[in-house]
Design a protein around this motif. Sequence first.
Motif, PDB file in Angstrom:
ATOM      1  N   ASP A   1       0.855  -1.177   0.000  1.00  9.11           N
ATOM      2  CA  ASP A   1       0.000   0.000   0.000  1.00  9.11           C
ATOM      3  C   ASP A   1       0.897   1.235   0.000  1.00  9.11           C
ATOM      4  N   PRO A   2       0.892   2.030  -1.068  1.00  8.40           N
ATOM      5  CA  PRO A   2       1.792   3.187  -1.132  1.00  8.40           C
ATOM      6  C   PRO A   2       1.501   4.261  -0.086  1.00  8.40           C
ATOM      7  N   HIS A   3       0.295   4.280   0.448  1.00  9.40           N
ATOM      8  CA  HIS A   3      -0.069   5.299   1.442  1.00  9.40           C
ATOM      9  C   HIS A   3       0.719   5.155   2.742  1.00  9.40           C
ATOM     10  N   GLN A   4       1.219   3.950   3.011  1.00 15.34           N
ATOM     11  CA  GLN A   4       1.988   3.745   4.244  1.00 15.34           C
ATOM     12  C   GLN A   4       3.292   4.524   4.242  1.00 15.34           C
ATOM     13  N   PHE A   5       3.761   4.925   3.065  1.00 20.63           N
ATOM     14  CA  PHE A   5       5.028   5.651   2.938  1.00 20.63           C
ATOM     15  C   PHE A   5       4.841   7.168   2.819  1.00 20.63           C
ATOM     16  N   ASP A   6       3.600   7.614   2.695  1.00 23.02           N
ATOM     17  CA  ASP A   6       3.286   9.029   2.477  1.00 23.02           C
ATOM     18  C   ASP A   6       2.952   9.694   3.810  1.00 23.02           C
ATOM     19  N   SER A   7       3.852  10.539   4.288  1.00 21.89           N
ATOM     20  CA  SER A   7       3.663  11.174   5.598  1.00 21.89           C
ATOM     21  C   SER A   7       2.431  12.084   5.640  1.00 21.89           C
ATOM     22  N   ASN A   8       1.883  12.453   4.506  1.00 25.86           N
ATOM     23  CA  ASN A   8       0.678  13.280   4.471  1.00 25.86           C
ATOM     24  C   ASN A   8      -0.606  12.454   4.449  1.00 25.86           C
ATOM     25  N   SER A   9      -0.483  11.151   4.380  1.00 25.14           N
ATOM     26  CA  SER A   9      -1.643  10.270   4.295  1.00 25.14           C
ATOM     27  C   SER A   9      -2.144   9.874   5.679  1.00 25.14           C
ATOM     28  N   ASP A  10      -3.449   9.668   5.781  1.00 20.08           N
ATOM     29  CA  ASP A  10      -4.039   9.141   7.023  1.00 20.08           C
ATOM     30  C   ASP A  10      -3.548   7.723   7.292  1.00 20.08           C
ATOM     31  N   TYR A  11      -3.036   7.059   6.268  1.00 17.96           N
ATOM     32  CA  TYR A  11      -2.579   5.674   6.385  1.00 17.96           C
ATOM     33  C   TYR A  11      -1.058   5.548   6.496  1.00 17.96           C
ATOM     34  N   PHE A  12      -0.385   6.664   6.755  1.00 18.45           N
ATOM     35  CA  PHE A  12       1.070   6.656   6.923  1.00 18.45           C
ATOM     36  C   PHE A  12       1.461   5.783   8.111  1.00 18.45           C
ATOM     37  N   ASP A  13       2.547   5.027   7.928  1.00 20.30           N
ATOM     38  CA  ASP A  13       3.074   4.180   9.009  1.00 20.30           C
ATOM     39  C   ASP A  13       4.581   4.385   9.064  1.00 20.30           C
ATOM     40  N   GLU A  14       5.042   5.102  10.069  1.00 17.24           N
ATOM     41  CA  GLU A  14       6.466   5.422  10.182  1.00 17.24           C
ATOM     42  C   GLU A  14       7.335   4.184  10.389  1.00 17.24           C
ATOM     43  N   LYS A  15       6.745   3.074  10.820  1.00 14.45           N
ATOM     44  CA  LYS A  15       7.514   1.846  11.034  1.00 14.45           C
ATOM     45  C   LYS A  15       7.635   1.001   9.770  1.00 14.45           C
ATOM     46  N   SER A  16       6.978   1.406   8.725  1.00 13.58           N
ATOM     47  CA  SER A  16       7.008   0.666   7.468  1.00 13.58           C
ATOM     48  C   SER A  16       8.090   1.243   6.556  1.00 13.58           C
ATOM     49  N   SER A  17       8.719   0.370   5.782  1.00 12.71           N
ATOM     50  CA  SER A  17       9.734   0.830   4.834  1.00 12.71           C
ATOM     51  C   SER A  17       9.535   0.122   3.504  1.00 12.71           C
ATOM     52  N   ALA A  18      10.118   0.681   2.463  1.00 15.90           N
ATOM     53  CA  ALA A  18      10.014   0.075   1.131  1.00 15.90           C
ATOM     54  C   ALA A  18      10.625  -1.321   1.125  1.00 15.90           C
ATOM     55  N   ASP A  19      11.679  -1.526   1.911  1.00 10.44           N
ATOM     56  CA  ASP A  19      12.313  -2.842   1.996  1.00 10.44           C
ATOM     57  C   ASP A  19      11.496  -3.837   2.812  1.00 10.44           C
ATOM     58  N   ASN A  20      10.676  -3.323   3.715  1.00 12.28           N
ATOM     59  CA  ASN A  20       9.892  -4.185   4.584  1.00 12.28           C
ATOM     60  C   ASN A  20       8.511  -3.560   4.818  1.00 12.28           C
ATOM     61  N   PRO A  21       7.665  -3.552   3.761  1.00 11.34           N
ATOM     62  CA  PRO A  21       6.339  -2.942   3.927  1.00 11.34           C
ATOM     63  C   PRO A  21       5.481  -3.746   4.888  1.00 11.34           C
ATOM     64  N   ARG A  22       4.652  -3.035   5.641  1.00 15.13           N
ATOM     65  CA  ARG A  22       3.762  -3.699   6.598  1.00 15.13           C
ATOM     66  C   ARG A  22       2.365  -3.893   6.039  1.00 15.13           C
ATOM     67  N   TRP A  23       1.958  -3.052   5.103  1.00 12.71           N
ATOM     68  CA  TRP A  23       0.565  -3.018   4.667  1.00 12.71           C
ATOM     69  C   TRP A  23       0.442  -3.256   3.174  1.00 12.71           C
ATOM     70  N   TYR A  24      -0.610  -3.970   2.794  1.00 17.63           N
ATOM     71  CA  TYR A  24      -0.833  -4.355   1.405  1.00 17.63           C
ATOM     72  C   TYR A  24      -2.261  -4.067   0.992  1.00 17.63           C
ATOM     73  N   GLY A  25      -2.462  -4.033  -0.300  1.00 18.00           N
ATOM     74  CA  GLY A  25      -3.793  -3.894  -0.870  1.00 18.00           C
ATOM     75  C   GLY A  25      -3.861  -4.676  -2.162  1.00 18.00           C
ATOM     76  N   VAL A  26      -5.052  -4.814  -2.685  1.00 16.08           N
ATOM     77  CA  VAL A  26      -5.269  -5.466  -3.971  1.00 16.08           C
ATOM     78  C   VAL A  26      -6.080  -4.513  -4.845  1.00 16.08           C
TER      79      VAL A  26
END
Length: 149
Positions: A75-100
């Motif tokens: 889920d690209p929103h986990q990396f966007d600090s302006n998103s309600d779905y931002f997750d500071e513990k998530s990284s591109a190398d180790n994403p925490r959240w997914y979507g379809v």
Amino acid sequence: MAYWLFKTEPDTFSIDDLKSAGEQGTFWEGVRNYQARNFLRDKVQLNDLVFIYHSSCKVPAIVGIAKVTKAAQPDPHQFDSNSDYFDEKSSADNPRWYGVTLKYVQHLKPVSLAAIKANPNIVELALKKASRLSVMPVSEHEWQLLTQA
């Protein structure tokens, strides 16, 4: 092929919004529950069918069907600090959240939560057990029952 139920709040994103997305469909983002994430990441596959369920509304109900057109992606929103779905513990190398990605298939005559709970032939569906889970499996038998309701 497997069957699923995805919950959405119609004031945020409805079956009509999914229909309006057209052929390209829409990325189902914002899932922030680990069990639901695991279903999306590990179980939901290309061409699976999905009930769209409107929750947090006057009459919660299954209102339509969608099809998975792209399997799990971060889920690209986990990396966007302006998103309600931002997750500071998530990284591109180790994403925490997914979507379809889902594509609209059809509207259904709404099948209310009350009707689902009253149906004695529906026993496995987590929704019947007051689940707060936003992504849940649906057995083939229950899929058939609910599409004929």
